[in-house]
Write an enzyme that holds these catalytic residues in place. Structure first.
Site, short mmCIF file in Angstrom:
data_model
loop_
_atom_site.label_atom_id
_atom_site.label_comp_id
_atom_site.label_asym_id
_atom_site.label_seq_id
_atom_site.Cartn_x
_atom_site.Cartn_y
_atom_site.Cartn_z
N ASN A 119 -5.94 14.28 21.48
CA ASN A 119 -5.12 15.37 22.03
C ASN A 119 -3.86 14.73 22.62
OD1 ASN A 119 -4.03 17.49 23.42
ND2 ASN A 119 -5.69 17.67 24.93
N LYS A 121 -1.37 16.16 23.75
CA LYS A 121 -0.78 17.02 24.80
C LYS A 121 0.73 17.15 24.56
CE LYS A 121 -4.56 15.86 27.82
NZ LYS A 121 -5.07 15.69 29.17
N HIS A 152 -8.57 24.38 26.71
CA HIS A 152 -8.41 23.17 27.50
C HIS A 152 -8.14 23.54 28.96
CE1 HIS A 152 -6.81 19.41 29.01
NE2 HIS A 152 -7.41 18.83 27.98
N GLU A 208 -6.14 22.49 31.02
CA GLU A 208 -4.72 22.62 31.37
C GLU A 208 -4.20 24.00 30.97
OE1 GLU A 208 -3.53 19.02 29.39
OE2 GLU A 208 -4.63 17.88 30.91
N GLU A 251 -15.27 18.57 29.12
CA GLU A 251 -14.26 17.76 29.81
C GLU A 251 -14.25 18.10 31.30
OE1 GLU A 251 -11.10 16.37 26.75
OE2 GLU A 251 -10.42 18.21 27.70
N GLY A 298 -7.31 12.46 32.71
CA GLY A 298 -6.05 11.78 33.05
C GLY A 298 -6.07 11.09 34.40
N SER A 335 -10.66 10.66 30.41
CA SER A 335 -10.45 9.22 30.55
C SER A 335 -11.35 8.39 29.62
CB SER A 335 -10.61 8.78 32.01
OG SER A 335 -9.68 9.47 32.83
P1 PGA Z 1 -7.58 11.98 28.98
O1 PGA Z 1 -7.48 13.49 28.49
O2 PGA Z 1 -8.32 11.23 27.90
O3 PGA Z 1 -6.15 11.51 29.13
O4 PGA Z 1 -8.32 11.98 30.27
C1 PGA Z 1 -8.53 14.12 27.79
C2 PGA Z 1 -8.19 15.56 27.51
O5 PGA Z 1 -7.67 16.24 28.42
O6 PGA Z 1 -8.42 16.07 26.40
#
Ligand code: PGA
Length: 254
Positions: A9, A11, A98, A100, A170, A176, A216
């Site tokens: 992803n 983003k 997601h 976000e 997640e 992140g 992460s």
């Molecule tokens: P990350 O993000 O690996 O940077 O923690 C994962 C995601 O939000 O899909």
């Protein structure tokens, strides 16, 4: 038997030209193939066509996914992308729900459920995300919270082929932040997700649905998650932005 899946992803990272370079780099890293591992790359919408072209020209062993779609077919929905537009451009997967999008853009479980139905009607595989906040986890209500999301997000879905629906667990506090859930934390919730999917769709279908961990995830820790019975792969943010680290995760899954 579930094939493992590693999905990237990106983003809101990588311009069109940077996206092409990253996809080319990944095609080179993975030119020996990915075995039984399904690899998906989800760039920003404006990069989709560029990455689709790289996949076609280099016969790259990964599939194209979008990060979002709208559930209507067409019309006056400024700024949105219809599932049929994604199909036309060569995308075969789409991330939905997601945290976000839920958090910053107010998406609800009802929206996510409608998006899953619209995508599946166009043959696009949803990668449907769920996960709890730190507050919910600290209150010890994470399993209950995620199970509720799964029930709402899957309501009324018809799944004939379980390889065509993917769930990503997640935990928001691990996204992140560099703070990963332990493999046991991931298994606890991914196991509960599969049990819920079995209640909704029957055991046979639930046994064929991939449940990914995200938050992460990186080359150094992905193997630990993959050892767990109900963790079938990873949805990767930060570590998918470099061809070598993402390829290393694919190789760890092979
Ligand atoms: P990350 O993000 O690996 O940077 O923690 C994962 C995601 O939000 O899909």
């Amino acid at each position: 038997m579930r094939n493992r899946m590693i999905a990237g992803n990106w983003k809101m990272n990588k311009s069109y030209s940077e996206g092409v370079v990253l996809a080319q780099g990944l095609a080179r890293e993975l030119e020996g193939g990915t075995g039984d591992v399904d690899v998906v790359v989800c760039p920003p919408t404006v990069d989709l066509k560029g990455v689709a072209t790289v996949i076609e020209q280099e016969s790259a062993p990964f599939s194209l996914g979008a990060q979002n779609a709208y559930f209507e077919e067409s019309g006056a929905y400024t700024g949105e992308t219809a599932p049929s537009m994604l199909t036309d451009i060569g995308a075969t997967y789409c991330i939905i729900g997601h945290s976000e999008r839920r958090g910053y853009f107010g998406e609800t479980d009802e929206d996510i459920n409608k998006k899953a139905k619209a995508l599946m009607a166009h043959g696009i595989v949803p990668i449907s995300c769920c996960g709890e906040s730190l507050e919910v986890r600290e209150a010890g209500k994470h399993v209950e919270f995620v199970v509720d999301q799964i029930r709402k997000d899957t309501e009324g879905l018809v799944i004939d082929d379980p390889s065509k629906y993917v769930v990503a667990y997640e935990p928001i506090w691990a996204i992140g932040t560099g703070k990963t859930a332990t493999a046991d934390d991931a298994q606890e919730v991914c196991g509960a997700i599969r049990k819920t999917l079995a209640e909704v769709f029957g055991q046979e279908v639930a046994d064929g649905i991939r449940v990914l961990y995200g938050g992460s995830a990186k080359p150094e820790n992905v193997a630990g998650f993959l050892e767990k019975e109900d963790v079938d792969g990873a949805l990767v943010g930060g570590a998918s932005l470099k061809a070598d680290s993402f390829a290393a995760m694919v190789k760890a899954a092979m």
